[in-house]
Write a protein that holds these residues in place. Structure first.
Motif, PDB file in Angstrom:
ATOM      1  N   SER A 411      -1.371   1.089   7.723  1.00 37.77           N
ATOM      2  CA  SER A 411      -0.921   0.977   6.334  1.00 37.77           C
ATOM      3  C   SER A 411       0.531   1.413   6.266  1.00 37.77           C
ATOM      4  N   ASP A 433      -4.822  -1.692  -0.974  1.00 35.62           N
ATOM      5  CA  ASP A 433      -5.333  -0.361  -1.275  1.00 35.62           C
ATOM      6  C   ASP A 433      -5.236  -0.150  -2.777  1.00 35.62           C
ATOM      7  N   SER A 439       1.567   3.755   1.022  1.00 38.35           N
ATOM      8  CA  SER A 439       0.524   4.489   1.732  1.00 38.35           C
ATOM      9  C   SER A 439       1.154   5.519   2.654  1.00 38.35           C
TER      10      SER A 439
END
Length: 565
Positions: A411, A433, A439
């Motif tokens: 990520s 997400d 992230s």
């Protein structure tokens, strides 16, 4: 001079001489008598001193025996104090045999109140059947003021239960002590397992089955009859007790690096696979190894890297090597057995200025470094050479292995979570997400069924991996307990605890009960100063947890739910 006067003079002289001789004889006799008297007196004194010493020794032995009986009680029969106390004090016992003794010995061995006489009679009958004689001993010490003192048992609520009648107010000190002891016996009955000669009901069945089990195991077979040498199953059945939510039972142990604290922030901590060796690293350029026992945590070795403030250090799965990296173009490989450090890099064909962040696959075959511009560098743990690269659309910030190292999650700055197949080096799934812009952390449970993703906003999303790969974008739970950037996520060995922390705020560490997706309410502890936590890790068996902070300390905690470290 005449003849008469001469005779008179001679008689006078002879009488004087005889008188002198008589006096000398008398004086000699008197001297002999006084010498005899002195010798007799000395002999009497010696005999008296010898008798006094013997008497003193006998009294000391008797006092020692009394003291031993007072401290340890009797091992074979209950002690009766009624007769001897009655003889000493001149008091008589009641008709029913109840006697309030001033004994200070064990509560279990003394008759204190007539409420317990049924139990005492039963024990006495049992001892009579066994043929054991009853021993009686005097109490070692008796407080005479107990008979004089008067206690008001109606004044406070906690003493009113000692009354035998509603209007009873004052009792003597001895009666007060006896009633307290009787109340203790009522509230704490004697346990069967503490009795001499006690045997559980299942002992008989165990004795019968032991012979059969010994024959089976002697043939190299387990309890189910399978050959344990040809089976890959665990010979020891592990506990399957589930961890309950709400409160976490833990205790603080001595710091993991108490013998040699770091002069700078601790940036990496990790347990060896044997759970006894702890690795700590920090910005002071030192890599330290400690033997963890919870009491001394002895330091084993320190390795100093002159040109590399350490950002991360981690063991390979087999524990024979450790990978060390910092904000440099190169990294180090430590051979733990031979204590040899090798410098590796820069990697061929790459121009990364920092290899400070990496993850090692569960099978220890691959090391994934986070590179520049969304690249993930795959390095062989054996040759330490670059074997492949993965490219994300945005910047790469965190990676985590899954499925025993065959898959990789990543990520970064685009708010997406990538799933990679390392055998084909291709991304087979990409998902958003939920609610994430940037992230910052990833972690996958050991069984690869659940993963957690943290963001700059402090939100941690917990996903079921199969559902996420199936197209479901909503997380199982969005944890909002942290208010600053999530710097780290870590599952324990059985996936029942998820640790989340942020290094930007003091004591910003939360432990999540994964089955219920709720936070343990008693963590972090109020009286323990965790400070700014930079890293953490769980031991292989889950019994220990370490946290490294910016003050250079490694805090060590024991989690009581797990038996083994």
């Amino acid at each position: 001079m005449g003849l008469v006067s001469q005779n008179a003079l001679s008689r006078k002289r002879s009488s004087d001489n005889s008188q002198a001789n008589l006096n000398q004889d008398n004086a000699g006799e008197v001297g002999d008598v006084s010498a005899d008297l002195k010798s007799q007196r000395r002999k009497q004194k010696r005999e008296a001193s010898a008798k006094n010493k013997e008497h003193k020794v006998a009294n000391e032995m008797q006092e020692m025996k009394k003291l031993e009986g007072f401290l340890f009680g009797t091992l074979h029969s209950s002690v009766g104090f009624g007769k001897e106390v009655a003889e000493d004090t001149g008091e008589d016992m009641n008709e029913d045999g109840a006697f309030l003794s001033k004994d200070r010995s064990s509560v279990a061995d003394v008759i204190l109140h007539e409420d317990n006489e049924d139990e005492v009679d039963r024990e006495a009958s049992m001892s009579d059947e066994e043929g054991e004689p009853h021993e009686t001993r005097k109490p070692v010490w008796i407080d005479q003021e107990e008979q004089i003192a008067k206690i008001n048992i109606a004044r406070t609520n906690r003493l009113r239960k000692l009354r035998r009648e509603e209007g009873e107010i004052l009792v003597s000190g001895a009666d007060y002590v006896a009633r307290l002891r009787s109340q203790h016996v009522k509230l704490n009955p004697r346990t069967e397992w503490a009795e001499l000669g006690w045997k559980s009901e299942r002992d008989d069945s165990d004795d019968e089955s032991d012979e059969e089990n010994e024959l089976v195991r002697a043939q190299g077979r387990g309890a189910n009859g399978n050959n344990i040498l040809l089976s890959s199953e665990d010979a020891v059945v592990r506990s399957t007790t589930k961890l309950l939510p709400g409160l976490l039972e833990f205790s603080r142990l001595i710091d993991g690096n108490a013998e040699d604290p770091s002069n700078g922030p601790i940036t990496s901590v990790e347990f060896h696979r044997n759970a006894q060796l702890l690795l700590t690293a920090g910005l002071d350029k030192k890599l330290r190894f400690f033997q963890i026992d919870g009491k001394r945590n002895t330091k084993i070795q320190t390795i100093y890297l002159e040109d590399c403030p350490i950002r991360k250090a981690s063991f390979l799965l087999d524990g024979s090597q450790a990978i060390i990296s910092g904000r440099r173009k190169f990294f180090y490989s430590l051979d733990i057995v031979n204590a040899k450090v090798d410098r590796v890099g820069p990697l061929m064909g790459r121009e990364e200025k920092s290899l400070e962040s990496f993850e090692i696959s569960p099978d220890s075959s691959t090391i994934a470094f986070i590179g520049n511009e969304g690249y993930i560098l795959l390095v062989s743990s054996k040759s330490k050479q670059l074997i492949g690269t993965l490219k994300m659309n945005g910047t790469a910030r965190s990676v985590a292995f899954a499925n025993d190292g065959h898959q990789l999650l990543s990520s970064g700055g685009d708010g997406h979570i990538y799933h990679w197949d390392l055998r084909t080096r291709k991304c087979f799934h990409k998902g958003i997400d939920d609610g994430c812009i940037n992230s910052s952390a990833l972690s996958v449970s050991k069984d690869s069924t659940i993963f957690a993703a943290g963001s700059d906003s402090g939100i941690v999303n917990v996903y079921n991996r199969d559902e996420f790969l199936g197209g479901k974008r909503k997380p199982m739970k969005a944890l909002t307990n942290l208010t600053t950037k999530v710097d780290g996520l870590q599952f324990n060995h059985d996936g029942q605890i998820l640790a989340t922390f942020s290094s930007m705020k003091r004591d910003s560490v939360k432990l999540v009960h994964v089955p219920s997706l709720s936070v343990f309410s008693n963590w972090p502890p109020l009286k323990h100063n965790l400070q700014y936590v930079q890293c953490l890790d769980f031991s292989p068996g889950g019994g220990l947890m370490v946290l490294g902070n910016a003050a250079g300390k490694v805090l060590l905690y024991k989690l009581h739910h797990y038996e083994h470290a």
